[in-house]
Write a protein that holds these residues in place. Structure first.
Motif, PDB file in Angstrom:
ATOM      1  N   HIS A   1      -0.159  -4.291   5.511  1.00 40.00           N
ATOM      2  CA  HIS A   1      -1.465  -4.424   6.158  1.00 40.00           C
ATOM      3  C   HIS A   1      -2.541  -4.819   5.149  1.00 40.00           C
ATOM      4  O   HIS A   1      -3.695  -4.465   5.294  1.00 40.00           O
TER       5      HIS A   1
ATOM      6  N   CYS B   1       0.856  -1.189   0.000  1.00 37.54           N
ATOM      7  CA  CYS B   1       0.000   0.000   0.000  1.00 37.54           C
ATOM      8  C   CYS B   1       0.889   1.236   0.000  1.00 37.54           C
ATOM      9  O   CYS B   1       1.991   1.217   0.567  1.00 37.54           O
TER      10      CYS B   1
ATOM     11  N   THR C   1       0.613   3.638   1.780  1.00 36.65           N
ATOM     12  CA  THR C   1       0.833   3.960   3.190  1.00 36.65           C
ATOM     13  C   THR C   1       2.147   3.350   3.693  1.00 36.65           C
ATOM     14  O   THR C   1       2.822   3.937   4.547  1.00 36.65           O
TER      15      THR C   1
ATOM     16  N   CYS D   1      -7.030  -3.444   2.725  1.00 38.79           N
ATOM     17  CA  CYS D   1      -6.900  -2.007   3.022  1.00 38.79           C
ATOM     18  C   CYS D   1      -7.525  -1.185   1.896  1.00 38.79           C
ATOM     19  O   CYS D   1      -8.520  -0.520   2.086  1.00 38.79           O
TER      20      CYS D   1
HETATM   21 ZN    ZN Z   1      -3.133   0.693   3.238  1.00 41.70          ZN
END
Ligand code: ZN
Ligand code: NAP
Ligand code: ZN
Length: 354
Positions: A69, A47, A49, A166
């Motif tokens: 995640h 991701c 993130t 996610c």
């Molecule tokens: Zn994420």
């Protein structure tokens, strides 16, 4: 029988310090508790993130850091008190692995907004109730409370399902909350990991979908994924032609955009939902809000019930991510390419190579 007091050592890919390349290492996970399951991690999505966290874009991180995640795997062991899962079940874990369970938000199934003393325990770069640093899915095994794992429908392959944990729920949640469906016009800013799933999900929910991308480079993909229209935001005509058009706009971009220009694309009572997290504060012209009773909102992933609802919806509609599978030795190259926007549309790590 495993010694219940012994933590387990698992192989993982970690950044030793902020912005360091990820490298193979080992980390310790807690021993399997009464209600814990062990997940044999099969695939983990990368991701955007993860890039922000390793770079400490949002604040100081705990290192070594094992990101990840968007985790899909198979249950390999269950604690003595586990009731929900059996060995060989297909499960996923998303952005959090625990929360207080008693605050109003937890009770409402909004664990991502936990206000309890424990707070939301994030899957990595966080501290669990056991006092241990959490390490994410760029690893071979995960030990997690049975209540924080989700069922992955049999209809979905584990590799393409991983990003749903996610990216999938992050876009599904606002689409559901603001009622994307037949007769509603939805725009998605940015056709990346979140964006491409937003297009698929909004289309499956019955909404009319427009992609607002920097260029027309990915137009064919966007239309194939379910978009009805695809516009370049580099073309000023996009903003005049689409003014006042949308009920809902999802902004999946983390770069600083001129949100005022995008608010003007909303009809009366329309909402722009911020999903990407820019480093700088967001500034908008109040006039763009007043002139159409428009709203600017934000949304953070989704709670456990909604994540399961999203996975089941995806199973029924055959929706999963478009992925590029990489081996563990390809993680740093994938980070580099993701930072440059060179991905169609999610890198997923084959955890068997870790
Ligand atoms: Zn994420
Ligand atoms: P991604 O795959 O990199 O996609 C982001 C897209 O944004 C790119 O594909 C690109 O789309 C567009 N973009 C990139 N740079 C841009 C720029 N300078 N100006 C305009 N557009 C630009 O990232 P992602 O994994 O989808 O994540 C997107 C953001 O959401 C990240 O900030 C991430 O941390 C955040 N996020 C938030 C949540 C939440 O709970 N709210 C959950 C997950 C992720 P085009 O090429 O089509 O323009
Ligand atoms: Zn709580």
């Amino acid at each position: 029988m495993k010694n219940e007091t012994n933590p387990r050592t698992v192989t993982a890919y970690a950044a030793e310090r902020p912005n360091a390349p990820l490298a193979r290492t080992t980390v310790r996970r807690r021993a399997v508790g009464e209600r814990d399951i062990v997940i044999d991690v099969r695939f983990t999505g990368i991701c955007h993130t993860d890039l922000h966290q390793v770079a400490e874009d949002w604040g100081t991180g705990t290192f070594p850091m094992v990101p990840g995640h968007e985790i899909a795997g198979v249950v390999s062991e269950v604690g003595p008190g586990v009731t929900r899962w059996q060995v060989a079940d297909r499960v996923g874990v998303g952005c959090f692995v625990d929360s207080c369970r008693t605050c109003d938000n937890c009770r409402a199934g909004l664990q991502q907004y936990c206000t309890g003393e424990v707070g939301t325990v994030w899957t990595y770069n966080s501290t669990g109730r056991d006092g241990l640093t959490t390490y994410g899915g760029y690893s071979t095994e995960l030990v997690v409370d049975e209540a924080y794992a989700l069922r992955i429908p049999d209809a979905l392959p584990l590799d393409a399902a991983a990003p749903l944990l996610c990216a999938g729920v992050t876009v599904y949640s606002p689409l559901a909350h603001w009622g994307a469906g037949p007769g509603r016009k939805v725009a998605v800013i940015g056709l990346g990991g979140l964006g491409h799933l937003a297009v698929k999900l909004a289309h499956a929910l019955g909404a009319e979908v427009t992609v607002l991308s920097q260029s027309l480079r990915k137009r064919e993909d966007g239309l194939r994924l379910g978009a009805d229209d695809y516009r370049a935001t580099s073309d000023p005509a996009t903003f005049t032609e689409l003014a006042g058009r949308f009920d809902l706009i999802l902004n999946t971009v983390s770069a600083d955009l001129d949100l005022t220009a995008y608010l003007d694309l909303l009809r009366v009572d329309g909402t722009l939902v911020q999903l990407g997290a820019p480093e700088k504060p967001v500034r908008v012209n109040a006039g763009a809000l007043l002139s159409g009773r428009r709203s600017l909102s934000g949304s953070q992933i989704g709670g456990l019930p909604e994540t399961q609802e999203m996975l089941d919806f995806c199973g029924e509609h055959g929706i999963a991510a478009e992925i590029e599978l990489v081996g563990a030795e390809g993680i740093n190259e994938a980070f580099r390419r993701l930072a440059e926007g060179d991905v169609r549309y999610r890198f997923v790590i084959d955890a068997s190579t870790i």
